[in-house]
Design a protein around this motif. Structure first.
Motif, PDB file in Angstrom:
ATOM      1  N   LYS A  94      12.202   1.878  -7.609  1.00  0.00           N
ATOM      2  CA  LYS A  94      12.049   0.455  -7.645  1.00  0.00           C
ATOM      3  C   LYS A  94      11.550  -0.097  -6.295  1.00  0.00           C
ATOM      4  CE  LYS A  94      16.971  -0.262  -6.505  1.00  0.00           C
ATOM      5  NZ  LYS A  94      17.183   1.152  -6.036  1.00  0.00           N
ATOM      6  N   GLU A  95      11.796   0.662  -5.391  1.00  0.00           N
ATOM      7  CA  GLU A  95      11.482   0.165  -3.903  1.00  0.00           C
ATOM      8  C   GLU A  95       9.842   0.490  -3.697  1.00  0.00           C
ATOM      9  OE1 GLU A  95      13.897   2.500  -4.510  1.00  0.00           O
ATOM     10  OE2 GLU A  95      15.776   1.133  -3.769  1.00  0.00           O
ATOM     11  N   GLU A  96       9.320   1.292  -4.558  1.00  0.00           N
ATOM     12  CA  GLU A  96       7.758   1.148  -4.679  1.00  0.00           C
ATOM     13  C   GLU A  96       7.182  -0.044  -4.640  1.00  0.00           C
ATOM     14  OE1 GLU A  96       5.901   4.697  -6.369  1.00  0.00           O
ATOM     15  OE2 GLU A  96       7.951   5.992  -6.480  1.00  0.00           O
ATOM     16  N   VAL A  97       7.739  -0.909  -5.682  1.00  0.00           N
ATOM     17  CA  VAL A  97       7.217  -2.019  -5.852  1.00  0.00           C
ATOM     18  C   VAL A  97       6.757  -2.984  -4.624  1.00  0.00           C
ATOM     19  CG1 VAL A  97       7.553  -4.474  -6.921  1.00  0.00           C
ATOM     20  CG2 VAL A  97       8.077  -2.453  -8.097  1.00  0.00           C
ATOM     21  N   ILE A  98       8.098  -3.097  -3.578  1.00  0.00           N
ATOM     22  CA  ILE A  98       7.817  -3.556  -2.287  1.00  0.00           C
ATOM     23  C   ILE A  98       6.753  -3.017  -1.534  1.00  0.00           C
ATOM     24  CG2 ILE A  98       8.807  -4.431  -0.255  1.00  0.00           C
ATOM     25  CD1 ILE A  98       9.552  -6.090  -2.676  1.00  0.00           C
ATOM     26  N   MET A  99       6.904  -1.546  -1.606  1.00  0.00           N
ATOM     27  CA  MET A  99       5.908  -0.871  -0.681  1.00  0.00           C
ATOM     28  C   MET A  99       4.384  -1.140  -1.294  1.00  0.00           C
ATOM     29  SD  MET A  99       7.888   2.887   0.169  1.00  0.00           S
ATOM     30  CE  MET A  99       8.436   3.169  -1.430  1.00  0.00           C
ATOM     31  N   SER A 100       4.126  -1.018  -2.631  1.00  0.00           N
ATOM     32  CA  SER A 100       3.023  -1.392  -3.117  1.00  0.00           C
ATOM     33  C   SER A 100       2.308  -2.826  -2.874  1.00  0.00           C
ATOM     34  CB  SER A 100       3.025  -1.365  -4.598  1.00  0.00           C
ATOM     35  OG  SER A 100       3.291  -0.095  -5.136  1.00  0.00           O
ATOM     36  N   LEU A 101       3.080  -3.625  -2.660  1.00  0.00           N
ATOM     37  CA  LEU A 101       2.691  -5.113  -2.432  1.00  0.00           C
ATOM     38  C   LEU A 101       2.328  -5.215  -0.784  1.00  0.00           C
ATOM     39  CD1 LEU A 101       5.354  -7.113  -4.503  1.00  0.00           C
ATOM     40  CD2 LEU A 101       2.957  -6.601  -5.129  1.00  0.00           C
ATOM     41  N   ASN A 102       2.821  -4.329  -0.112  1.00  0.00           N
ATOM     42  CA  ASN A 102       2.429  -4.463   1.435  1.00  0.00           C
ATOM     43  C   ASN A 102       1.560  -3.209   1.852  1.00  0.00           C
ATOM     44  OD1 ASN A 102       4.024  -6.464   2.196  1.00  0.00           O
ATOM     45  ND2 ASN A 102       6.118  -5.299   1.890  1.00  0.00           N
ATOM     46  N   SER A 103       0.908  -2.641   0.710  1.00  0.00           N
ATOM     47  CA  SER A 103       0.025  -1.651   1.125  1.00  0.00           C
ATOM     48  C   SER A 103      -1.351  -2.006   1.650  1.00  0.00           C
ATOM     49  CB  SER A 103      -0.275  -0.654  -0.123  1.00  0.00           C
ATOM     50  OG  SER A 103      -0.881  -1.562  -1.152  1.00  0.00           O
ATOM     51  N   ASN A 104      -2.212  -1.203   2.111  1.00  0.00           N
ATOM     52  CA  ASN A 104      -3.508  -1.414   2.431  1.00  0.00           C
ATOM     53  C   ASN A 104      -4.255  -2.122   1.327  1.00  0.00           C
ATOM     54  OD1 ASN A 104      -3.139  -1.084   4.943  1.00  0.00           O
ATOM     55  ND2 ASN A 104      -3.842   1.073   4.834  1.00  0.00           N
ATOM     56  N   PHE A 105      -4.041  -1.228   0.097  1.00  0.00           N
ATOM     57  CA  PHE A 105      -4.927  -1.886  -1.042  1.00  0.00           C
ATOM     58  C   PHE A 105      -4.562  -3.152  -1.476  1.00  0.00           C
ATOM     59  CE2 PHE A 105      -5.233  -2.187  -5.818  1.00  0.00           C
ATOM     60  CZ  PHE A 105      -6.542  -1.937  -5.851  1.00  0.00           C
ATOM     61  N   SER A 106      -3.367  -3.547  -1.325  1.00  0.00           N
ATOM     62  CA  SER A 106      -2.997  -4.962  -1.529  1.00  0.00           C
ATOM     63  C   SER A 106      -3.332  -5.799  -0.726  1.00  0.00           C
ATOM     64  CB  SER A 106      -1.336  -4.831  -1.571  1.00  0.00           C
ATOM     65  OG  SER A 106      -0.872  -6.217  -1.567  1.00  0.00           O
ATOM     66  N   GLN A 107      -3.533  -5.501   0.649  1.00  0.00           N
ATOM     67  CA  GLN A 107      -4.122  -6.571   1.502  1.00  0.00           C
ATOM     68  C   GLN A 107      -5.450  -6.637   1.315  1.00  0.00           C
ATOM     69  OE1 GLN A 107      -2.336  -7.778   4.223  1.00  0.00           O
ATOM     70  NE2 GLN A 107      -0.639  -7.166   3.327  1.00  0.00           N
ATOM     71  N   ASP A 108      -6.505  -5.551   0.989  1.00  0.00           N
ATOM     72  CA  ASP A 108      -7.678  -5.795   0.501  1.00  0.00           C
ATOM     73  C   ASP A 108      -7.884  -6.680  -0.830  1.00  0.00           C
ATOM     74  OD1 ASP A 108      -8.257  -3.806   2.463  1.00  0.00           O
ATOM     75  OD2 ASP A 108      -8.519  -2.238   1.124  1.00  0.00           O
ATOM     76  N   GLN A 109      -6.941  -6.727  -1.635  1.00  0.00           N
ATOM     77  CA  GLN A 109      -7.056  -7.441  -2.803  1.00  0.00           C
ATOM     78  C   GLN A 109      -6.608  -8.864  -2.544  1.00  0.00           C
ATOM     79  OE1 GLN A 109      -7.989  -6.261  -6.154  1.00  0.00           O
ATOM     80  NE2 GLN A 109      -8.593  -4.774  -4.681  1.00  0.00           N
ATOM     81  N   GLN A 110      -5.869  -9.138  -1.851  1.00  0.00           N
ATOM     82  CA  GLN A 110      -5.406 -10.414  -1.294  1.00  0.00           C
ATOM     83  C   GLN A 110      -6.568 -11.006  -0.424  1.00  0.00           C
ATOM     84  OE1 GLN A 110      -1.319 -10.527   0.533  1.00  0.00           O
ATOM     85  NE2 GLN A 110      -1.026  -8.873  -0.131  1.00  0.00           N
ATOM     86  N   GLY A 111      -7.208 -10.214   0.161  1.00  0.00           N
ATOM     87  CA  GLY A 111      -8.459 -10.875   1.133  1.00  0.00           C
ATOM     88  C   GLY A 111      -9.552 -11.032  -0.055  1.00  0.00           C
ATOM     89  N   LEU A 112      -9.893 -10.205  -0.848  1.00  0.00           N
ATOM     90  CA  LEU A 112     -10.810 -10.514  -1.806  1.00  0.00           C
ATOM     91  C   LEU A 112     -10.456 -11.660  -2.788  1.00  0.00           C
ATOM     92  CD1 LEU A 112     -13.478  -9.232  -3.089  1.00  0.00           C
ATOM     93  CD2 LEU A 112     -11.935  -7.897  -4.582  1.00  0.00           C
TER      94      LEU A 112
END
Length: 168
Positions: A94-112
């Protein structure tokens, strides 16, 4: 934003948690959890609050009548992400959800896609329940994000008024 935030969240979780397409669902779609004991993610849109809306006129080129109207909106949206399994995997990952939302891939998607996931979220809630002969492990977390929506449409523009106003 030219893509639904819930689908972008799904892409982020699928990528970072190495999930297959049949392991991630959007709430209220016609689906049944498979009979396997693997991990599944169920995402649900809850609410949104508009906190800014703007309208801007974009004039046409010289000698062309009309113009365009750029309408935009900013909103805070709330989602629930459920991590579900018939084995211990939901509890263990379950903790992987939070880690995923704070990942570099997530940051890239948020910018895109011009949105931002709030860094502070609520805690996980154990919403496990008895399902048939066994326990269904289910953990829910609520997250918020800020989304930007924009739409441009053609509009008329009047720079010459032919009607006369008469005063007595």
């Amino acid at each position: 934003m030219n893509r639904e935030p819930i689908k972008i969240l799904g892409d982020i979780l699928k990528n970072c948690m190495t999930l297959a397409d049949d392991q991630i669902f959007i709430y209220n779609q016609d689906f049944k959890l498979p009979e396997t004991s693997g991990l599944f993610v169920l995402m649900q849109y809850n609410t949104s609050a508009n906190y800014s809306s703007t309208n801007e006129f974009i004039p046409a080129d010289e000698g062309v009548e009309g113009g365009q109207e750029s309408i935009s909106m900013l909103s805070k949206e709330d989602y629930t992400i459920n991590v579900i399994s018939k084995n211990d995997e939901a509890r263990q990952r379950k903790e992987e959800v939070i880690m995923s939302l704070n990942s570099n891939f997530s940051q890239d998607q948020q910018g895109l896609y011009q949105f931002q996931i709030a860094r502070v979220s609520n805690s996980f809630v154990n919403v496990s329940e008895l399902e048939g002969a066994g326990m269904l492990n289910r953990f829910a977390i609520n997250i918020s994000l800020l989304a930007h929506y924009n739409k441009t449409i053609d509009t008329t523009y009047y720079d010459d008024f032919t009607n006369q106003i008469e005063f007595d």
